[in-house]
Enzyme design. Structure first.
Site, PDB file in Angstrom:
ATOM      1  CG  ASP A   1      38.109  44.581  32.938  1.00 14.68           C
ATOM      2  OD1 ASP A   1      38.721  43.561  32.727  1.00 14.68           O
ATOM      3  OD2 ASP A   1      36.990  44.406  33.520  1.00 14.68           O
TER       4      ASP A   1
ATOM      5  CD  GLU B   1      37.105  42.037  41.639  1.00 13.75           C
ATOM      6  OE1 GLU B   1      38.195  41.823  40.995  1.00 13.75           O
ATOM      7  OE2 GLU B   1      36.157  41.967  41.285  1.00 13.75           O
TER       8      GLU B   1
ATOM      9  CG  ASP C   1      37.145  37.981  35.735  1.00 16.20           C
ATOM     10  OD1 ASP C   1      37.610  38.932  36.420  1.00 16.20           O
ATOM     11  OD2 ASP C   1      36.556  38.042  34.650  1.00 16.20           O
TER      12      ASP C   1
END
Length: 720
Positions: A455, A391, A388
């Site tokens: 998401d 960024e 995950d």
């Protein structure tokens, strides 16, 4: 040129090379400064460029079918690219190459006079033809056609409902048969028919701009040549095509909860292949310490062993951040394994985990340290890591171990992070035995599948934006992609859950995941369990077909989930379609994005080499046939959706399989849609070694039917 023109003026030096056939590389340089990187890893070959013409006049540079003509006459510089039959592809026309100084920066002071500092930007503008359309530039959830948009290549944690993107790729494909890859790992700006209505303006911060123009002319050929340059997608293990179930994000769970979920799937005969433990498998505020929370999982090793004995693969959530409360924080700090501020202190912030630091993957020792903790988890039975984030990476006032430029590392960090984790799995389990479930990406990250969309909200609109993102992403050479079935933010209605389950299980990879609510189907109604079960079994039956075209993705860079125009580039109607896709070359999938079940879809016009009287056929009802070149509107119950078999297709399936990794070939069946014009090759891939073709079947036309040569003739089913 007058001699006075040589004083106090800038020049731009242009270098033109060819790394491969049909590919021309152009680099514009203002000042020849040392480039600190990071740099993309490109697979370049000996130049294949032939040059003709006269210096100071016209120069022609040829690479395969691609030709660059440079008008080098005094005060007349322009570039023109042409392809087959001398048809213009694109060009640099009047005032399309330049250098711009920005003297409004923090370091620009008028009081410095002649020595006032500035920041420089390189600009290159490529012309667009009438009706030309641009696609790609990463996993972008807005309009599929990029014309009219201003796009910044900068990885951001922005969800799926904005112009921000987790996966930014400075590469686009044109409907005119070429692609453009900008070789810059930092922030690149694309103004696609926005600032100038006849151009794509490309600008980069710094003293140079480099791009590769890649000629197809078909979209598949463009992707083939692009991924030959930037890296081929790796092939995931066969088990990864099974259904994945997660704990969801902020839900409360323990061993009893997980066991209850798994028992519920078995009771309802819903095949499940992978169980994923999201963030809270670790103790709160200690992400990441790579240790199961003993208060929740007192015997984690034993529990994983019991899950594995049930035939499940295991995935755990991780990221590259180490919270200050993690026991690993002091360890990494003392060893110098974290990104540092310019004053030598560790970069820390509270934007996710309190006081967290970021692992510096430019440091080989940091990679080994980080990977060492992951290897312990693999030894416990973990098969996959959900990598995950990646960024939220600082781009100023920080220092990397290898001296990399922080601005360029903002995007490139995702490559180093995922490569490190992928290497751990490959080293520990072997080639194509494990896989990632990654959110962030840049150029070259296609080598570390699988990726998922991040998401989305739990709405039909978000489901559609996910598809747009996946189609754009696939046009960047990424072969394998997934999304959160049911959406991440919010709780889906029963109708949305069932429709998203259909969509998800006809995607290359399929995962049930949410934020604050579980995604086990019976919560939403037992009718949801039935839909999920039916489509899981449908996907498993497609395993021979999926494995064959996964290998195609590896060989040629063609994604498993394909935009319609990728398969039908000669059908002009295909270029605007973003609400349907192809799974492999032969299955048209049109997800249902409405509560009531109404769906409109376009059936492409067959290619010239297809038999004209053979029609498209519904997977669910072989009596339903469709003509190409037409739109259809239908209403579907939850047990079906438009899933059409292409005319002339031969699809290998196996309805006897219980899981995607099953080795059983009994039950192998070929679905044949209409007479064939030529021999079709079916490659049966070894589920245990997905890079390996186990055997090959030759399917030949035989007076309106087919005959099959190869070991153990399969069952043949004719759809019409």
């Amino acid at each position: 040129m007058f001699f006075s023109d040589q004083k106090s003026s800038a020049t731009i030096t242009t270098r033109v090379t060819s790394p491969a056939k049909d590919v021309i590389n152009v680099k514009f340089v203002h000042w020849s400064l040392e480039e600190h990187g990071p740099h993309f890893h490109l697979h370049q070959h000996d130049p294949e460029l032939s040059i003709s013409g006269k210096k100071g006049e016209n120069i022609d540079l040829n690479s395969g079918s691609l030709k660059l003509s440079v008008n080098a006459a005094p005060n007349e510089l322009d570039f023109k690219y042409t392809g087959l039959n001398a048809v213009k592809v694109t060009s640099h026309s009047f005032r399309s190459i330049g250098y711009v100084r920005d003297q409004t920066t923090d370091k620009s002071h008028q009081s410095d006079g002649l020595f006032m500092e500035s920041e420089g930007y390189m600009l290159a503008a490529l012309d667009l033809g009438v009706g030309e359309k641009i696609y790609g530039l990463g996993e972008r959830f807005g309009p599929f056609i990029k014309n009219g948009q201003s796009i910044v290549i900068s990885n951001e944690d922005g969800g799926t409902s904005s112009e921000l993107a987790y996966k930014n790729i400075p590469f686009y494909i044109s409907s005119k048969g070429y692609g453009v890859f900008v070789n810059d790992s930092g922030k690149v700006n694309f103004e696609v028919q926005s600032e100038r209505t006849t151009r794509v303006n490309i600008s980069t911060l710094g003293e140079s701009l480099e791009y590769y123009l890649i000629y197809g002319p078909t979209p598949k050929e463009i992707l083939n040549k692009y991924t030959a340059l930037t890296g081929r997608p790796a092939v995931p293990p066969s088990w990864s095509y099974n259904l994945w179930l997660t704990t969801s994000f902020t839900t409360s769970y323990d061993e009893k909860t997980v066991t209850g979920f798994l028992d519920g799937f078995r009771k309802r005969d819903i095949p499940l292949g992978v169980f994923h433990f999201d963030c809270f498998w670790m103790k709160a505020f200690q992400w990441c310490d790579f240790k199961f929370d003993e208060d929740v999982f007192p015997d984690a090793a034993g529990y994983l062993k019991r899950l594995k004995e049930q035939g499940l693969k295991i995935c755990v959530w991780i990221n590259s951040y180490i919270g200050q409360a993690s026991p690993l924080f002091e360890e990494g700090k003392k060893a110098g394994y974290f990104i540092k501020r310019t004053d030598g202190q560790v970069f820390q912030w509270d934007n996710w985990q309190a006081g967290m630091a970021l692992v510096d993957f430019t440091n080989p020792e940091a990679c080994e340290w980080y990977g060492g903790y992951l290897r312990k988890l693999v030894d416990m039975g973990v098969d996959s890591f959900k990598t995950d984030f990646g960024e939220r990476v600082p781009f100023k006032n920080v220092v990397y171990h290898d001296g990399s430029d922080p601005v360029k590392m903002h995007n490139y960090y995702s490559f180093l992070y995922n490569r490190c984790v992928s290497n751990v799995l490959t080293d520990a389990l072997g080639k194509s035995r494990g896989c990632l479930f990654a959110r962030s990406a840049t150029v070259g990250s296609q080598q570390f599948p699988v990726h998922w969309s991040g998401d989305p909200e739990s709405t039909f609109e978000a489901m559609a934006e996910c598809l747009r993102g996946g189609l754009s992403f696939g046009l960047g050479g990424f072969g394998f992609w997934a999304h959160d079935i049911g959406g991440f933010e919010g709780t889906p209605t029963a109708a949305l859950y069932k429709r998203w389950a259909q969509f998800g299980l006809l995607s290359s990879h399929s995962r049930l995941h949410g934020s604050a609510s579980y995604r086990v189907p019976w919560i939403y109604g037992e009718d949801c369990s039935k839909v999920l079960r039916d489509f899981v079994k449908l996907k498993i039956s497609l395993t021979p077909y999926i494995l064959q075209h996964a290998l195609e993705a590896h060989r040629k860079g063609t994604p498993m989930m394909r935009a319609t125009f990728l398969e039908f580039p000669e059908d002009l109607n295909a270029y605007s379609i973003d609400t349907q896709f192809f799974l492999g070359p032969d299955l048209l999938v049109a997800p249902v994005f409405t509560e009531e079940g109404t769906v409109s879809f376009y059936v492409p016009l067959g290619e010239k080499n297809e038999i004209s009287n053979v029609k498209w056929v519904s997977w669910f009802d072989h009596k339903k046939v469709y003509d190409g070149g037409k739109w259809y509107t239908e209403k579907h119950d939850f047990d079906t959706l438009p899933l059409l078999v292409r005319p002339g297709a031969v699809i290998a399936i196996n309805r006897e399989l219980k899981a995607a990794q099953d080795l059983n070939e009994e039950g192998l069946e070929l679905l044949v849609n209409g007479p064939l014009l030529s021999t079709t090759t079916i490659e049966l891939v070894d589920p245990d070694q997905t890079y390996t073709v186990k055997r090959t079947l030759q399917v030949e036309p035989d007076d309106g039917r087919v005959k099959v040569s190869g070991h153990v003739p399969p069952k043949i089913t004719y759809l019409q």
